[in-house]
Design an enzyme around this catalytic site. Structure first.
Site, mmCIF file in Angstrom:
data_model
loop_
_atom_site.group_PDB
_atom_site.id
_atom_site.type_symbol
_atom_site.label_atom_id
_atom_site.label_comp_id
_atom_site.label_asym_id
_atom_site.label_seq_id
_atom_site.Cartn_x
_atom_site.Cartn_y
_atom_site.Cartn_z
ATOM 1 N N ARG A 201 0.189 1.032 -10.868
ATOM 2 C CA ARG A 201 0.802 2.318 -10.542
ATOM 3 C C ARG A 201 -0.313 3.336 -10.347
ATOM 4 O O ARG A 201 -1.315 3.319 -11.072
ATOM 5 C CB ARG A 201 1.735 2.788 -11.669
ATOM 6 C CG ARG A 201 3.087 2.066 -11.709
ATOM 7 C CD ARG A 201 3.963 2.409 -10.501
ATOM 8 N NE ARG A 201 5.275 1.774 -10.543
ATOM 9 C CZ ARG A 201 5.584 0.592 -9.998
ATOM 10 N NH1 ARG A 201 4.652 -0.102 -9.364
ATOM 11 N NH2 ARG A 201 6.803 0.110 -10.076
ATOM 12 N N GLU B 86 2.610 9.128 -4.540
ATOM 13 C CA GLU B 86 3.094 8.393 -3.370
ATOM 14 C C GLU B 86 4.232 9.108 -2.661
ATOM 15 O O GLU B 86 5.124 9.617 -3.353
ATOM 16 C CB GLU B 86 3.631 7.020 -3.830
ATOM 17 C CG GLU B 86 2.624 5.928 -3.732
ATOM 18 C CD GLU B 86 3.139 4.614 -4.309
ATOM 19 O OE1 GLU B 86 2.409 4.043 -5.107
ATOM 20 O OE2 GLU B 86 4.251 4.181 -3.966
ATOM 21 N N HIS C 162 1.756 0.251 -0.829
ATOM 22 C CA HIS C 162 2.572 -0.268 -1.930
ATOM 23 C C HIS C 162 3.362 -1.515 -1.494
ATOM 24 O O HIS C 162 4.598 -1.522 -1.511
ATOM 25 C CB HIS C 162 3.507 0.819 -2.482
ATOM 26 C CG HIS C 162 3.919 0.541 -3.914
ATOM 27 N ND1 HIS C 162 4.201 1.519 -4.828
ATOM 28 C CD2 HIS C 162 4.083 -0.636 -4.582
ATOM 29 C CE1 HIS C 162 4.531 0.976 -5.982
ATOM 30 N NE2 HIS C 162 4.469 -0.344 -5.856
HETATM 31 C C1 GLV Z 1 6.396 -2.813 -7.508
HETATM 32 O O1 GLV Z 1 5.531 -2.005 -7.642
HETATM 33 C C2 GLV Z 1 7.335 -3.172 -8.517
HETATM 34 O O2 GLV Z 1 7.321 -2.544 -9.592
HETATM 35 O O3 GLV Z 1 8.147 -4.074 -8.287
#
Ligand code: GLV
Length: 318
Positions: free
Chosen positions: A237, A266, A284
């Site tokens: 993250r 983000e 991401h």
């Molecule tokens: C992606 O970042 C997830 O948490 O699945």
């Protein structure tokens, strides 16, 4: 009375089909972009289940706009977009999609590591622009990966899968946090403190969840401890890293480079980040393989249906 489920985005087919044939009333925001908070609150007023994505902010005001809400099912393994404490206090179940995206995300972390260490995006752009006019001894020099030291911060499912993939590269593996007998046995990995890991690793990869205690775990002080030749990989993250401090560390070559799939705010990027040559950026997409996204969609829908039908759901975080 028939219960109603709100799905906040168009999902891969496996999930859509399952939801549409579930027998529940459905309301689907059949688009790729998230709804703004106010519109989202309007849509959940009379629903019993919400199936959402990691960029839907499921906070107190959203939950309180949905008095009948019984379950929030996130199509993601991380759930820092959901106010877990408030869900618990309202007795609302919260589910995620663990396990099925482990290997896919570990693979993207390695892809970023290779891409930044061997300057793949830069090299690709160079060739496409017609700059490749002949072999040069000093062209696109990067870092070896074999025989280097790999530092893994967080050795849950994804961190462990990531570390195990180092096997073919004869790396020394360091990890912080709780002992991990699999890594100790399979790789002779060393469980060390964060400071040792930062000082001694050539590649550092983050695999920890976003929670208060991990906010800005890596910042100016930590980048100063890292080798000037070290690379940082983040598929966890964004807010685990102080992004402004990272931009500065990359700009001044306090560290050699970074491969990032996640960002502090983000989809916004900290000013200066995208102009740097020594960073590789992906949007991401850690879990973005066709089969993994199918499996996640199906699991997220199934989790929601199981809770609403009063059946057992193995993926509850609350
Ligand atoms: C992606 O970042 C997830 O948490 O699945």
């Amino acid at each position: 009375m028939q219960k109603k489920i709100f799905l906040s985005r168009r999902l891969p087919r496996a999930g859509m089909d399952l939801l549409k044939t579930s027998g529940f009333l459905t309301d689907i925001h059949e688009h790729d972009d998230p709804l703004p908070p106010k519109a989202l609150r309007e849509r959940v007023k009379d629903v019993h289940g919400i199936i959402c994505l990691l960029d839907d902010r499921i906070d107190r005001s959203l939950m309180d706009a949905a008095p009948k809400l019984e379950v929030i099912s996130n199509s993601a393994v991380g759930f820092n977009n959901i106010d877990i404490d408030h869900a618990r206090s309202r007795n609302i179940a919260v589910c995620n999609t663990p396990g099925i995206l482990t290997e896919t995300t570990a693979e993207l972390a390695w892809a970023l590591l290779f891409a930044v260490a061997r300057r793949i995006p830069e090299s690709d752009a160079y060739v496409r622009k017609g700059k490749f006019t002949g072999w040069k001894p000093m062209l696109m020099l990067g870092s070896d990966i074999h025989d280097k030291t790999l530092g893994v911060i967080g050795t849950g499912r994804i961190g462990t899968a990531f570390a195990l993939r180092s096997k073919g590269f004869n790396m020394r593996v360091l990890y912080s946090g709780k002992p991990n007998p699999v890594l100790d046995r399979e790789l002779g990995a060393e469980n060390v403190g964060l400071e040792t890991l930062l000082r001694e690793s050539d590649f550092i990869s983050l695999h920890i969840p976003m929670r208060k205690s991990n906010y800005h775990l890596l910042g100016k002080k930590e980048f100063a401890l890292m080798k000037n030749s070290a690379y940082l990989i983040n598929t966890a993250r964004g807010a685990v890293v102080d992004e402004a401090a990272l931009v500065e560390a990359l700009r001044t070559r306090e560290i050699a480079g970074a491969g990032l799939d996640v960002y502090e705010d983000e989809p916004e990027l900290t000013p200066g980040l995208k102009g740097l040559p020594n960073v590789v950026l992906t949007p991401h997409t850690g879990s973005a393989s066709t089969s993994t996204r199918d499996a996640m969609a199906a699991m997220a829908v199934e989790n929601c249906l199981n809770v609403l039908r009063g059946e057992k759901c193995g993926n509850r975080v609350v």
